[in-house]
Design a protein around this motif. Structure first.
Motif, mmCIF file in Angstrom:
data_model
loop_
_atom_site.group_PDB
_atom_site.id
_atom_site.type_symbol
_atom_site.label_atom_id
_atom_site.label_comp_id
_atom_site.label_asym_id
_atom_site.label_seq_id
_atom_site.Cartn_x
_atom_site.Cartn_y
_atom_site.Cartn_z
ATOM 1 N N VAL A 157 21.235 33.062 40.961
ATOM 2 C CA VAL A 157 20.230 32.220 40.307
ATOM 3 C C VAL A 157 20.565 30.741 40.451
ATOM 4 N N VAL A 158 21.843 30.402 40.245
ATOM 5 C CA VAL A 158 22.221 28.992 40.303
ATOM 6 C C VAL A 158 22.379 28.515 41.749
ATOM 7 N N LEU A 159 22.969 29.352 42.596
ATOM 8 C CA LEU A 159 23.278 28.912 43.953
ATOM 9 C C LEU A 159 22.115 29.124 44.916
ATOM 10 N N ASP A 161 21.600 31.229 47.026
ATOM 11 C CA ASP A 161 22.139 31.517 48.362
ATOM 12 C C ASP A 161 22.505 33.004 48.394
ATOM 13 N N SER A 162 21.855 33.734 49.294
ATOM 14 C CA SER A 162 22.011 35.190 49.275
ATOM 15 C C SER A 162 23.403 35.637 49.715
ATOM 16 N N SER A 163 24.225 34.694 50.197
ATOM 17 C CA SER A 163 25.580 35.081 50.600
ATOM 18 C C SER A 163 26.378 35.603 49.407
ATOM 19 N N VAL A 164 26.056 35.147 48.192
ATOM 20 C CA VAL A 164 26.777 35.653 47.018
ATOM 21 C C VAL A 164 26.512 37.148 46.824
ATOM 22 N N LEU A 165 25.323 37.603 47.259
ATOM 23 C CA LEU A 165 25.012 39.031 47.141
ATOM 24 C C LEU A 165 25.844 39.840 48.133
ATOM 25 N N HIS A 166 26.031 39.287 49.312
ATOM 26 C CA HIS A 166 26.827 39.983 50.327
ATOM 27 C C HIS A 166 28.308 39.988 49.954
ATOM 28 N N VAL A 167 28.780 38.873 49.404
ATOM 29 C CA VAL A 167 30.159 38.834 48.903
ATOM 30 C C VAL A 167 30.366 39.934 47.869
ATOM 31 N N ALA A 168 29.432 40.045 46.942
ATOM 32 C CA ALA A 168 29.545 41.047 45.876
ATOM 33 C C ALA A 168 29.490 42.463 46.456
ATOM 34 N N ARG A 169 28.667 42.640 47.478
ATOM 35 C CA ARG A 169 28.591 43.969 48.111
ATOM 36 C C ARG A 169 29.951 44.329 48.717
ATOM 37 N N ASP A 170 30.615 43.353 49.308
ATOM 38 C CA ASP A 170 31.948 43.579 49.868
ATOM 39 C C ASP A 170 32.954 43.902 48.770
ATOM 40 N N VAL A 171 32.872 43.149 47.653
ATOM 41 C CA VAL A 171 33.802 43.395 46.547
ATOM 42 C C VAL A 171 33.586 44.802 46.001
ATOM 43 N N ALA A 172 32.324 45.169 45.825
ATOM 44 C CA ALA A 172 32.017 46.515 45.330
ATOM 45 C C ALA A 172 32.505 47.565 46.326
ATOM 46 N N GLY A 173 32.316 47.283 47.609
ATOM 47 C CA GLY A 173 32.784 48.206 48.643
ATOM 48 C C GLY A 173 34.294 48.362 48.602
ATOM 49 N N ALA A 174 35.003 47.247 48.393
ATOM 50 C CA ALA A 174 36.464 47.296 48.307
ATOM 51 C C ALA A 174 36.892 48.098 47.087
ATOM 52 N N TYR A 175 36.157 47.922 45.984
ATOM 53 C CA TYR A 175 36.476 48.686 44.762
ATOM 54 C C TYR A 175 36.311 50.182 45.012
ATOM 55 N N VAL A 176 35.214 50.550 45.661
ATOM 56 C CA VAL A 176 34.976 51.968 45.968
ATOM 57 C C VAL A 176 36.088 52.499 46.882
ATOM 58 N N ALA B 103 19.053 18.450 37.451
ATOM 59 C CA ALA B 103 20.284 17.887 36.889
ATOM 60 C C ALA B 103 21.169 18.983 36.306
ATOM 61 N N ILE B 104 20.540 19.958 35.665
ATOM 62 C CA ILE B 104 21.297 21.075 35.099
ATOM 63 C C ILE B 104 21.899 21.916 36.210
ATOM 64 N N ARG B 105 21.099 22.221 37.227
ATOM 65 C CA ARG B 105 21.609 23.050 38.322
ATOM 66 C C ARG B 105 22.806 22.381 38.999
ATOM 67 N N GLU B 106 22.677 21.076 39.265
ATOM 68 C CA GLU B 106 23.773 20.373 39.946
ATOM 69 C C GLU B 106 25.055 20.390 39.124
ATOM 70 N N GLN B 107 24.931 20.220 37.825
ATOM 71 C CA GLN B 107 26.107 20.276 36.954
ATOM 72 C C GLN B 107 26.771 21.646 37.001
ATOM 73 N N LEU B 108 25.941 22.692 36.986
ATOM 74 C CA LEU B 108 26.483 24.052 36.997
ATOM 75 C C LEU B 108 27.139 24.370 38.337
ATOM 76 N N VAL B 109 26.509 23.900 39.427
ATOM 77 C CA VAL B 109 27.091 24.128 40.749
ATOM 78 C C VAL B 109 28.452 23.437 40.831
ATOM 79 N N ARG B 110 28.520 22.220 40.320
ATOM 80 C CA ARG B 110 29.772 21.465 40.358
ATOM 81 C C ARG B 110 30.853 22.184 39.536
ATOM 82 N N ASN B 111 30.456 22.664 38.359
ATOM 83 C CA ASN B 111 31.397 23.385 37.499
ATOM 84 C C ASN B 111 31.906 24.662 38.177
ATOM 85 N N ASP B 112 30.970 25.410 38.778
ATOM 86 C CA ASP B 112 31.366 26.651 39.451
ATOM 87 C C ASP B 112 32.299 26.356 40.614
#
Lengths: 182, 182
Positions: A157-159, A161-176, B103-112
């Motif tokens: 939601v914040v990023l 960027d769908s790459s976070v979904l693929h990262v999570a799929r890899d993490v889940a795959g590693a867990y399995v 502004a909120i999104r940018e702050q959250l991205v920076r924090n993450d």
DNA sequence: CCTACCGATCGGTAGG
DNA sequence: CCTACCGATCGGTAGG
């Protein structure tokens, strides 16, 4: 429901007004109140609509093989979501309302329990049929995978960027692979 | 900031009004507008206040030993949060606003990114010093752990049960043991 | 399901 | 930082 979805996408939950929904609907606010007594009733119904949309990718998994079925489920919960940015955002908005709204919280709890049941069932089946280690706790493993899935969608939601979904799929795959399989 | 926090906790973001904040503040809305031009300015400042509060448990980690330091970080991001239900809820509410508020999104991205940097640094240090396998990608590993942390906090908001934080701590621990360590 | 409208409340401000 | 108030907009409804 579709008009509410479009209005939410455009204005966000905090600025979601009956007038904005009515405009998307192409009718007046009185027309909406003919179908739903209050804005609250509409939003509770709307969450059911969103959750049903969300479960689309979870329901129609065919295979019976535990490993493949679990993989398909994780794909459905993560990878298949990369084109559903709006849906993931809308559900996070509803989720953030949970502490202030009993009906919404109960619906989300029920939905989360349903998904956990589905995961638990396939893991337990895998343990029984020897695909997974016999010291695996299906309940704990299902919670673990849900945590990874939810984390991915929250980051998504914040990023945006769908790459976070693929990262999570890899993490889940590693867990399995590392925890469930031998 | 404290008054805004109390008002948010009571009403939720969608029903957070200047009047409610003023009431918690014990002054009039005009007094708030003396300090902040608009409600928007106040909310952006408020997010910084929340994020600073959140980072409290991350900053003061003493040890230099990579394994212990990573463990302490995960404790700070997960276990230490079990008494901060309100803070986790407030942050999820702000997070849900990200798609509608630059502004909120940018702050959250920076924090993450900051938290990911901290995790990446300790993992890279561990790889260098032989505590972790030398084929570990610190960047990917940091993303994986962040995903688990975020998933736990998102589940925590709906379930209001700190056991989800402990489950996530275990999952993160298993990831460290099975993927990072030999 | 529309027209026309209600009382309540919103964010914000002028003047002190 | 308060008093007093503004125009705008909110959720909802009576009557048709």
């Amino acid at each position: 429901m579709e008009a509410t979805y479009r209005a939410l996408r455009e204005h966000g939950y905090a600025d979601l007004t009956m007038r904005a929904i009515a405009e998307e609907y192409g009718k007046t606010t009185a027309a909406i109140h003919y179908h739903y007594d209050t804005k609250d009733d509409l939003l509770v119904e709307f969450l059911a609509y969103l959750l049903d949309k969300f479960l689309d990718h979870v329901r129609d998994i065919e295979t019976d093989d535990p490993e493949r079925r679990l993989g398909d489920l994780l794909d459905g919960l993560l990878i298949d979501r990369e084109d559903d940015y709006d849906l993931v955002c809308a559900l996070l908005e509803m989720r953030a309302q949970a502490p202030y709204h009993d009906a919404i919280r109960e619906q989300l709890v029920r939905n989360d329990e349903y998904i956990r049941d589905v995961l638990r069932a396939v893991i337990a089946d895998g343990v029984e049929r020897g695909a997974f280690r016999d010291d695996v706790d299906p309940d704990a493993a299902a919670s673990a995978l849900i945590t990874i899935v939810k984390g991915a969608r929250t980051r998504f939601v914040v990023l945006a960027d769908s790459s976070v979904l693929h990262v999570a799929r890899d993490v889940a795959g590693a867990y399995v692979a590392d925890v469930l399989e031998a």
